[in-house]
Design a protein around this motif. Structure first.
Motif, short mmCIF file in Angstrom:
data_model
loop_
_atom_site.label_atom_id
_atom_site.label_comp_id
_atom_site.label_asym_id
_atom_site.label_seq_id
_atom_site.Cartn_x
_atom_site.Cartn_y
_atom_site.Cartn_z
N ARG A 32 18.87 -35.67 -40.11
CA ARG A 32 19.90 -36.11 -41.06
C ARG A 32 20.92 -37.07 -40.43
NH1 ARG A 32 18.74 -33.18 -45.41
NH2 ARG A 32 17.97 -31.07 -45.18
N ARG A 33 20.40 -37.97 -39.59
CA ARG A 33 21.24 -39.00 -38.95
C ARG A 33 20.51 -40.33 -39.08
NH1 ARG A 33 23.03 -37.57 -33.47
NH2 ARG A 33 24.20 -39.48 -33.75
N VAL A 101 18.64 -37.98 -30.99
CA VAL A 101 17.89 -38.44 -32.17
C VAL A 101 17.25 -39.80 -31.91
CG1 VAL A 101 18.09 -39.06 -34.61
CG2 VAL A 101 19.34 -37.09 -33.72
#
Length: 191
Positions: A32-33, A101
């Protein structure tokens, strides 16, 4: 410009429903980035497709024009058939954010692209066109066209367009490229 536009269009269409697009969905859902994911996709694609284009350019110098014409023509026809085979992502290909990420995305995307349809297409496109930079820019742009919406909009973006139609159009383009190459349309490029 022709190499850029054809490379962009072919890869954007080929990428829809491809395992790397499925990977983009997984990364977006897991982390979710979106910004580091998109940046990681971009870096991995440039690295992978630059390597693939270098191989394609090398092949151009390795084979004579007639042999290269047959290799490329048959490769494009094979890509037309391959594009119709749906991809899936394996459970063991799920990325781990141990190093962040961005790093997880770069590593996962680079490895997922190895031997993938779009990497093989990049090799063939670089051999077909005498502009490695235009092909890499085009294939990278095509990857971003398909994957950025996947990261930001998720599966809704992928299901908005019928997958079979998109793959059919991509297969048709690959088949046409294969046929025109076999018929000698690449003679102005030296094959």
């Amino acid at each position: 410009m022709e190499a850029f536009l054809i490379s962009s269009g072919i890869v954007a269409l080929a990428e829809i429903g491809d395992k790397t697009q499925l990977l983009a969905f997984c990364l977006a859902a897991q982390f979710r980035r979106p910004l580091p994911i998109v940046a990681g996709i971009f870096v991995a694609t440039i690295a992978n497709h630059a390597f693939a284009a270098a191989v394609g350019s090398w092949l151009t110098g390795l084979f004579g024009p007639d042999v290269l014409r047959w290799i490329l023509g048959l490769s494009f026809l094979a890509m037309a058939a391959w594009i119709l085979v749906p991809d899936k992502i394996d459970e063991d290909e799920q990325p781990n954010a141990r190093y962040g990420v961005f790093a997880a995305t770069v590593l996962a995307f680079f490895l997922a692209e190895m031997g993938d349809k779009t990497q093989i297409a990049t090799v063939a496109l670089a051999a077909r066109f005498d502009s490695m930079l235009a092909v890499v820019a085009g294939t990278t742009f095509g990857m971003m066209l398909a994957n950025v919406p996947a990261v930001y909009l998720g599966k809704k973006a992928a299901t908005a367009v019928p997958l079979k139609l998109v793959h059919g159009i991509a297969a048709l383009i690959f088949a046409l490229l294969g046929l025109v190459t076999l018929l000698g349309a690449g003679s102005r490029f030296g094959f």
